[in-house]
Design an enzyme around this catalytic site. Sequence first.
Site, PDB file in Angstrom:
ATOM      1  N   ARG A 196       0.817  -1.198   0.000  1.00  0.00           N
ATOM      2  CA  ARG A 196       0.000   0.000   0.000  1.00  0.00           C
ATOM      3  C   ARG A 196       0.848   1.243   0.000  1.00  0.00           C
ATOM      4  NH1 ARG A 196      -4.068   0.596   5.152  1.00  0.00           N
ATOM      5  NH2 ARG A 196      -2.440   0.531   6.677  1.00  0.00           N
ATOM      6  N   THR A 227      -1.444   7.576   0.028  1.00  0.00           N
ATOM      7  CA  THR A 227      -2.808   7.519  -0.520  1.00  0.00           C
ATOM      8  C   THR A 227      -3.600   6.333   0.046  1.00  0.00           C
ATOM      9  OG1 THR A 227      -2.144   6.081  -2.335  1.00  0.00           O
ATOM     10  CG2 THR A 227      -1.963   8.457  -2.721  1.00  0.00           C
ATOM     11  N   ASP A 275       0.865  -3.922  12.702  1.00  0.00           N
ATOM     12  CA  ASP A 275       1.119  -4.387  11.332  1.00  0.00           C
ATOM     13  C   ASP A 275       1.210  -5.918  11.338  1.00  0.00           C
ATOM     14  OD1 ASP A 275       2.692  -3.130   8.549  1.00  0.00           O
ATOM     15  OD2 ASP A 275       2.700  -5.267   8.966  1.00  0.00           O
ATOM     16  N   ASP A 328       4.411  -7.497   9.798  1.00  0.00           N
ATOM     17  CA  ASP A 328       5.591  -7.363  10.666  1.00  0.00           C
ATOM     18  C   ASP A 328       5.533  -8.334  11.839  1.00  0.00           C
ATOM     19  OD1 ASP A 328       6.898  -5.461   9.184  1.00  0.00           O
ATOM     20  OD2 ASP A 328       6.113  -3.755  10.307  1.00  0.00           O
TER      21      ASP A 328
HETATM   22  N1  URA Z   1      -2.640  -3.809   7.794  1.00  0.00           N
HETATM   23  C1  URA Z   1      -2.137  -4.230   8.970  1.00  0.00           C
HETATM   24  O1  URA Z   1      -1.222  -5.029   8.998  1.00  0.00           O
HETATM   25  N2  URA Z   1      -2.653  -3.739  10.102  1.00  0.00           N
HETATM   26  C2  URA Z   1      -3.670  -2.876  10.125  1.00  0.00           C
HETATM   27  O2  URA Z   1      -4.123  -2.478  11.205  1.00  0.00           O
HETATM   28  C3  URA Z   1      -4.183  -2.439   8.881  1.00  0.00           C
HETATM   29  C4  URA Z   1      -3.652  -2.929   7.734  1.00  0.00           C
END
Ligand code: URA
Length: 224
Positions: free
Chosen positions: A114, A118, A215, A218
């Site tokens: 992503r 944006t 995330d 991660d």
């Molecule tokens: N992607 C993620 O890994 N965590 C989020 O909270 C939103 C998108």
Amino acid sequence: MKTAQKETKYGNLAVLSHPLIKHNLTVMRDKATTTEVFNLALKRITYALFYESTKFLPTEDIEVETPIKKTKSSIVSKNIDVIVAPILRAGLVFSDIAQALLPFAHIHHLGMYRNEETLEPIWYYNKMKGKFKNPENTYVFILDPMLATGNSGYDAVHNFVKQGIKEENIVFMSLISAPEGIERLTKAYGKIRIVTAQLDETLNEKGYIVPGLGDAGDRIFNTL
Ligand code: URA
């Protein structure tokens, strides 16, 4: 495995409700949880997500001989194609259990990351198994642990609908969803099914789910 469905205002949305799912989700939310324990908890929830996601697959009866007698018993229909489509990279975490439960499925990797400004997806990979021979009878399971803005989810669903796959044969499977993502998907594609273990509050200004778990990629791949 018994999973209850919660009533929600969105059409084809199933939110799993089960003490063990809630327990494992709590483990995953905790920022002190290690990658090893995080992934273990995720695997435990993944089975429930798949059983819920696949429960509408068509079946057919065959004859089977038990040690006691011949009987009719059902199997997943042989006349369908099943596509499992993990959105890279976090969606990969569902792949091994997908292949264990759906050994006949074709794995179709969808590579998107992503744009942090944006929040729109940028495609870098779309590996499918040739053209769909039987789009009418193809069932697609799109996998992404976090349904946040719904932007990459929208692109993923669009990728299959434009090739003739029926919306009602597409399941978007996530661990945690934000209302914004669900609205985005269901407004565009009212007949798709969404299966999630948890509906959270909202998104923050960076597009992360609140309270969420941070995330997912991660935390799954230990790249924090
Ligand atoms: N992607 C993620 O890994 N965590 C989020 O909270 C939103 C998108």
